[in-house]
Design a protein around this motif. Structure first.
Motif, PDB file in Angstrom:
ATOM      1  N   ILE A 285     -12.968  -6.163   0.963  1.00 54.42           N
ATOM      2  CA  ILE A 285     -11.550  -6.546   0.907  1.00 54.42           C
ATOM      3  C   ILE A 285     -11.272  -7.951   1.433  1.00 54.42           C
ATOM      4  O   ILE A 285     -10.269  -8.547   1.098  1.00 54.42           O
ATOM      5  CB  ILE A 285     -10.631  -5.530   1.630  1.00 54.42           C
ATOM      6  CG1 ILE A 285     -10.972  -5.446   3.106  1.00 54.42           C
ATOM      7  CG2 ILE A 285     -10.697  -4.175   0.969  1.00 54.42           C
ATOM      8  CD1 ILE A 285      -9.905  -4.683   3.876  1.00 54.42           C
TER       9      ILE A 285
ATOM     10  N   GLY B 285      -6.147 -11.291  -4.779  1.00 57.19           N
ATOM     11  CA  GLY B 285      -7.364 -11.210  -3.962  1.00 57.19           C
ATOM     12  C   GLY B 285      -7.526 -12.393  -3.033  1.00 57.19           C
ATOM     13  O   GLY B 285      -8.603 -12.643  -2.494  1.00 57.19           O
TER      14      GLY B 285
ATOM     15  N   GLY C 103      -4.729   4.007   2.235  1.00 54.48           N
ATOM     16  CA  GLY C 103      -5.980   3.702   2.918  1.00 54.48           C
ATOM     17  C   GLY C 103      -6.918   2.902   2.046  1.00 54.48           C
ATOM     18  O   GLY C 103      -6.685   2.730   0.851  1.00 54.48           O
ATOM     19  N   VAL C 104      -7.983   2.398   2.636  1.00 57.09           N
ATOM     20  CA  VAL C 104      -8.959   1.590   1.906  1.00 57.09           C
ATOM     21  C   VAL C 104     -10.151   2.495   1.587  1.00 57.09           C
ATOM     22  O   VAL C 104     -10.805   2.995   2.501  1.00 57.09           O
ATOM     23  CB  VAL C 104      -9.441   0.387   2.750  1.00 57.09           C
ATOM     24  CG1 VAL C 104     -10.393  -0.485   1.948  1.00 57.09           C
ATOM     25  CG2 VAL C 104      -8.252  -0.423   3.243  1.00 57.09           C
TER      26      VAL C 104
ATOM     27  N   LYS D 199      -5.469  -4.468  -7.142  1.00 56.18           N
ATOM     28  CA  LYS D 199      -4.123  -4.355  -7.692  1.00 56.18           C
ATOM     29  C   LYS D 199      -4.072  -5.038  -9.058  1.00 56.18           C
ATOM     30  O   LYS D 199      -4.728  -6.063  -9.271  1.00 56.18           O
ATOM     31  CB  LYS D 199      -3.123  -5.012  -6.740  1.00 56.18           C
ATOM     32  CG  LYS D 199      -3.084  -4.332  -5.389  1.00 56.18           C
ATOM     33  CD  LYS D 199      -2.303  -5.137  -4.390  1.00 56.18           C
ATOM     34  CE  LYS D 199      -2.606  -4.643  -2.997  1.00 56.18           C
ATOM     35  NZ  LYS D 199      -2.162  -5.570  -1.968  1.00 56.18           N
TER      36      LYS D 199
ATOM     37  N   PHE E 240     -11.048 -10.758  -4.386  1.00 59.34           N
ATOM     38  CA  PHE E 240     -11.220  -9.318  -4.529  1.00 59.34           C
ATOM     39  C   PHE E 240      -9.855  -8.647  -4.464  1.00 59.34           C
ATOM     40  O   PHE E 240      -9.102  -8.812  -3.508  1.00 59.34           O
ATOM     41  CB  PHE E 240     -12.124  -8.718  -3.446  1.00 59.34           C
ATOM     42  CG  PHE E 240     -12.212  -7.216  -3.549  1.00 59.34           C
ATOM     43  CD1 PHE E 240     -13.085  -6.613  -4.446  1.00 59.34           C
ATOM     44  CD2 PHE E 240     -11.357  -6.386  -2.803  1.00 59.34           C
ATOM     45  CE1 PHE E 240     -13.128  -5.228  -4.580  1.00 59.34           C
ATOM     46  CE2 PHE E 240     -11.409  -5.008  -2.934  1.00 59.34           C
ATOM     47  CZ  PHE E 240     -12.286  -4.433  -3.821  1.00 59.34           C
TER      48      PHE E 240
ATOM     49  N   ALA F  37       0.825  -1.213   0.000  1.00 60.25           N
ATOM     50  CA  ALA F  37       0.000   0.000   0.000  1.00 60.25           C
ATOM     51  C   ALA F  37       0.859   1.263   0.000  1.00 60.25           C
ATOM     52  O   ALA F  37       0.385   2.336  -0.379  1.00 60.25           O
ATOM     53  CB  ALA F  37      -0.930  -0.003   1.215  1.00 60.25           C
TER      54      ALA F  37
ATOM     55  N   PHE G 238      -4.670  -2.743  10.625  1.00 55.60           N
ATOM     56  CA  PHE G 238      -5.379  -4.026  10.798  1.00 55.60           C
ATOM     57  C   PHE G 238      -5.145  -4.497  12.224  1.00 55.60           C
ATOM     58  O   PHE G 238      -4.023  -4.417  12.732  1.00 55.60           O
ATOM     59  CB  PHE G 238      -4.856  -5.069   9.804  1.00 55.60           C
ATOM     60  CG  PHE G 238      -5.473  -4.915   8.440  1.00 55.60           C
ATOM     61  CD1 PHE G 238      -6.594  -5.660   8.090  1.00 55.60           C
ATOM     62  CD2 PHE G 238      -4.954  -4.006   7.517  1.00 55.60           C
ATOM     63  CE1 PHE G 238      -7.179  -5.504   6.841  1.00 55.60           C
ATOM     64  CE2 PHE G 238      -5.535  -3.849   6.267  1.00 55.60           C
ATOM     65  CZ  PHE G 238      -6.652  -4.599   5.928  1.00 55.60           C
TER      66      PHE G 238
HETATM   67  N1  LIG Z   1      -3.012  -2.066   3.915  1.00 59.05           N
HETATM   68  C1  LIG Z   1      -3.858  -1.846   2.931  1.00 59.05           C
HETATM   69  N2  LIG Z   1      -4.066  -0.593   2.474  1.00 59.05           N
HETATM   70  C2  LIG Z   1      -4.940  -0.349   1.507  1.00 59.05           C
HETATM   71  N3  LIG Z   1      -5.686  -1.288   0.892  1.00 59.05           N
HETATM   72  C3  LIG Z   1      -5.517  -2.553   1.282  1.00 59.05           C
HETATM   73  C4  LIG Z   1      -4.620  -2.893   2.335  1.00 59.05           C
HETATM   74  N4  LIG Z   1      -4.685  -4.229   2.515  1.00 59.05           N
HETATM   75  C5  LIG Z   1      -5.595  -4.703   1.613  1.00 59.05           C
HETATM   76  N5  LIG Z   1      -6.071  -3.708   0.877  1.00 59.05           N
HETATM   77  C6  LIG Z   1      -7.117  -3.834  -0.147  1.00 59.05           C
HETATM   78  O1  LIG Z   1      -7.671  -5.094  -0.067  1.00 59.05           O
HETATM   79  C7  LIG Z   1      -7.558  -5.798  -1.298  1.00 59.05           C
HETATM   80  C8  LIG Z   1      -7.488  -7.268  -1.060  1.00 59.05           C
HETATM   81  O2  LIG Z   1      -6.238  -7.606  -0.492  1.00 59.05           O
HETATM   82  P1  LIG Z   1      -5.716  -9.064  -0.626  1.00 59.05           P
HETATM   83  O3  LIG Z   1      -6.816  -9.965  -0.245  1.00 59.05           O
HETATM   84  O4  LIG Z   1      -4.467  -9.179   0.153  1.00 59.05           O
HETATM   85  O5  LIG Z   1      -5.459  -9.246  -2.130  1.00 59.05           O
HETATM   86  P2  LIG Z   1      -4.290  -8.624  -2.979  1.00 59.05           P
HETATM   87  O6  LIG Z   1      -3.277  -8.165  -2.025  1.00 59.05           O
HETATM   88  O7  LIG Z   1      -3.879  -9.751  -3.820  1.00 59.05           O
HETATM   89  O8  LIG Z   1      -4.946  -7.524  -3.705  1.00 59.05           O
HETATM   90  C9  LIG Z   1      -6.373  -5.164  -1.891  1.00 59.05           C
HETATM   91  O9  LIG Z   1      -6.355  -5.286  -3.305  1.00 59.05           O
HETATM   92  C10 LIG Z   1      -6.491  -3.727  -1.471  1.00 59.05           C
HETATM   93  O10 LIG Z   1      -7.373  -3.019  -2.287  1.00 59.05           O
END
Ligand SMILES: Nc1ncnc2c1ncn2[C@@H]1O[C@H](COP(=O)(O)OP(=O)(O)O)[C@@H](O)[C@H]1O
Ligand SMILES: [Mg+2]
Length: 640
Positions: free
Chosen positions: A569, A582, A560-561, A577, A574, A532, A611
């Motif tokens: 998420i 996902g 951020g999300v 990236k 899902f 991120a 988290f």
């Molecule tokens: N620390 C974070 N900051 C921002 N967005 C996050 C963060 N962790 C996860 N996400 C969001 O959650 C989605 C899902 O994460 P994940 O399940 O690990 O799949 P991936 O990492 O393969 O995309 C990410 O694509 C991202 O959009």
């Protein structure tokens, strides 16, 4: 008055009455004896005097010559002889002295004029009429005793013997012996007094003995009452064994009391245990509870209530409902309505302003609790809970249900895809060898091969994900594990210009976990954090102990999300990236679930994301660990 005093008084009184009755009876017998005795002596004296007078009159009359011719002459002669006998008074006196009760003995003529007397001054006087002693003796003994012993005035009684000749019915001389009550008293008083003293002493001795004896008999009562006292004051040491001399009933009662006290102690301990359990439960609840007594005064507010409402128990304890929650506020209005209508409230949503802590949306419940000692006067229980937490729990449940459904549906399909894929890959290889480096289709064959391989990978990870996982739980130091993860991602972080910080105030925070699974879960979150922060930054991994939970937080300074994807998420596949799978967070979520733990996050777009994973602490909870086998997330029921 205590039972013991009553019994003691009863025993002493009974003994006293018995002794008094006994004393009176023996006093009566003795007095009767004495009186009879003195009466008999008086009678004897009277007989003696009669004999004496007859003898002297006869002796002297014989010497008179010629003997009197008429009856009148004989009477005169006899009167003269008695009156003129100088020795007679002395002889009378001597005879009378034989009986202590005789006050006077005399000889009178037929007109009751005294001729000779033990009291010479009485001669020639007329003898006053006196009641007869035999009359007196016929009267009841008590009456006579009262007259003799108690009445102060003197009473005289006479024994009279008439003397005459056989031919003449009228007597010539009257012999009288006078008996006085004063003398009877003198005769018996010494004896009576002595007896009275003896009785008094007996009485006192009996009272003392009765007192001591009753004490001895009733000492068991003392022991019992001491026992009851000690039970009442909450001391439950078992009593000393009853002595063999003790009455059987008392010994029985004592052992029953012991049993009762044991039961009482048990019940009391249970109640205390229950109470402390309930208090711990109330404190552990995320729900805040407030209890108002029937006078609507606040009697307790749990810690959660203090936090949610922004109040302090010390400041509001004892205040009324209206003071704690003024009806002008939305929450106050709900409570006032509930009280006025006497109606409970369920999950009323209300926003409370909490000063510095900021506004919070709450769900409010109001219930009235019947109070046992005073039915009809109800206490009021108010519970409040954070509406947000509820939303979060619901969304977690949603995710796990969805995961469970997906894995059930697609598990079989994935297998069905995998087999044809294998066949396709095999036939592609055969095709490649038959084409033998044909330039025209070589590129297309490569693309098909690459796509088959990609599909194969997707199906493989999917199968990995849906396959039941074997969880090997053991006691594990979470600090150590988090440190390993931080070390593992170090090189990758360096490359992305991310600095990793590790923060653990306590060197050991033990949870029950499968180290491999947990490492994977944590790694996914940490990797996301690094990913991120595209232009570098700081990532903090922290392990803390919070009451009975171990908490791992991963904080990044990334973008951020966004609000729009927050609900998604944790979904499988899902990703936002370009090269993302996902799978990371979905896997983490599942592993966290298998550990009986929870995961949530807080995020501000532009500032970063935290988290937070919470695990039950080993030493704080005696709960057995999660089941060793769990397929998907199927253990979670649908919330609706
Ligand atoms: N620390 C974070 N900051 C921002 N967005 C996050 C963060 N962790 C996860 N996400 C969001 O959650 C989605 C899902 O994460 P994940 O399940 O690990 O799949 P991936 O990492 O393969 O995309 C990410 O694509 C991202 O959009
Ligand atoms: Mg990821």
């Amino acid at each position: 008055m205590s039972l013991k005093s009553q019994l003691r008084i009863a025993i002493v009184t009974l003994v006293t009455l018995l002794v008094i009755a006994q004393s009176l009876l023996s006093l009566r017998l003795a007095a009767e004896d004495k009186i009879r005795d003195s009466m008999e002596r008086a009678q004897v004296v009277a007989d003696q005097i009669k004999d004496l007078v007859i003898q002297r009159v006869n002796e002297q009359a014989r010497a008179v010559q010629p003997p009197p011719a008429s009856m009148e002459a004989r009477k005169r002669l006899w009167h003269h002889l008695v009156a003129s006998d100088p020795e007679l008074p002395g002889l009378l006196f001597k005879a009378a002295a034989n009986a202590t009760t005789v006050i006077e003995a005399m000889v009178a003529d037929d007109a009751n004029v005294i001729l000779a007397s033990t009291l010479p001054a009485r001669e020639k006087q007329t003898f006053p009429p006196l009641p007869d002693l035999s009359e007196w003796q016929k009267r009841p003994l008590w009456e006579r005793l009262v007259e003799v012993l108690i009445q102060p005035q003197r009473h005289d009684y006479a024994i009279t013997f008439p003397l005459g000749v056989q031919s003449e019915p009228r007597p010539i001389l009257n012999i009288r012996v006078v008996i006085s009550t004063v003398l009877i008293r003198n005769a018996i008083i010494g004896h009576v007094q002595q007896m009275a003293w003896v009785s008094l002493l007996t009485l006192m001795a009996s009272i003392v003995l009765a007192y001591l004896f009753s004490n001895y008999l009733l000492r068991s009562l003392d022991r019992l009452s001491a026992r009851i006292e000690s039970i009442a004051t909450g001391q439950f040491t078992p009593s000393k064994a009853a002595s063999a001399k003790e009455a059987k009933e008392f010994a029985d009662m004592q052992s029953k009391l012991d049993v009762l006290s044991q039961q009482f102690r048990g019940a009391q301990e249970d109640t205390m245990q229950l109470r402390s359990n309930i208090e711990r439960m109330i404190e552990a609840l995320e729900e805040g509870t407030l209890l108002f007594d029937p006078d609507q005064k606040l009697v307790r507010a749990s810690k959660a209530a203090e936090q949610l409402l922004g109040i302090r128990h010390a400041q509001v304890a004892g205040r009324t409902l209206n003071e704690v929650f003024p009806p002008s506020t939305p929450l106050g209005a709900i409570l006032r309505d509930a009280v006025q209508k006497d109606q409970g409230v369920r999950d009323a949503a209300v926003t409370v302003e909490r000063g510095e802590a900021g506004p919070l949306r709450l769900l409010v419940n109001v219930e009235s609790l019947e109070s046992f000692p005073e039915p009809g006067r109800d206490s009021l229980l108010v519970t409040v809970r954070n509406a947000e937490t509820r939303h979060q729990i619901r969304s977690q449940l949603d995710i796990s249900t969805r995961l469970a459904a997906i894995s059930r549906l697609t598990g079989g399909v994935a297998h069905e895809i995998k087999n044809p894929l294998n066949a396709m890959a095999l036939h592609l290889e055969i095709l490649k060898s038959k084409l033998d480096g044909d330039e025209r289709v070589g590129k297309e064959v490569e693309v098909i091969g690459g796509e088959i391989a990609r599909l194969d990978r997707v199906v493989k990870t999917f199968l990995d994900f849906t396959r039941p996982v074997e969880v090997k739980l053991r006691d594990l130091n979470l600090v150590e594990l988090a440190r390993q993860v931080a070390a593992l991602v170090w090189p990758e972080a360096e490359r992305s210009h991310v600095s990793i910080e590790f923060d653990a105030p306590s060197p050991r925070v033990v949870v029950r976990a499968d180290p491999d699974l947990l490492k994977q879960a944590l790694l996914n979150v940490v990797n996301n954090g690094i990913e991120a922060m595209k232009s570098g930054g700081r990532l903090v991994v922290a392990v803390n102990r919070e009451e009975d939970e171990a908490v791992v937080t991963v904080t990044d300074q990334g973008g951020g999300v966004p609000e729009s994807v927050r609900d998604k998420i944790f979904n499988l596949y899902f990703t936002t990236k370009q090269k993302g799978s996902g799978i990371g967070l979905a896997m983490t979520f599942r592993i966290i679930q298998l550990h009986n733990a929870t995961i949530d996050f807080a995020s501000r777009v532009g500032d970063g994301t935290t988290f937070r994973m919470r695990f039950p602490l080993v030493d704080a909870s005696s709960e057995p660990a999660t089941p060793a086998h769990a397929g998907g997330a199927s253990a979670v029921e649908s919330p609706r």
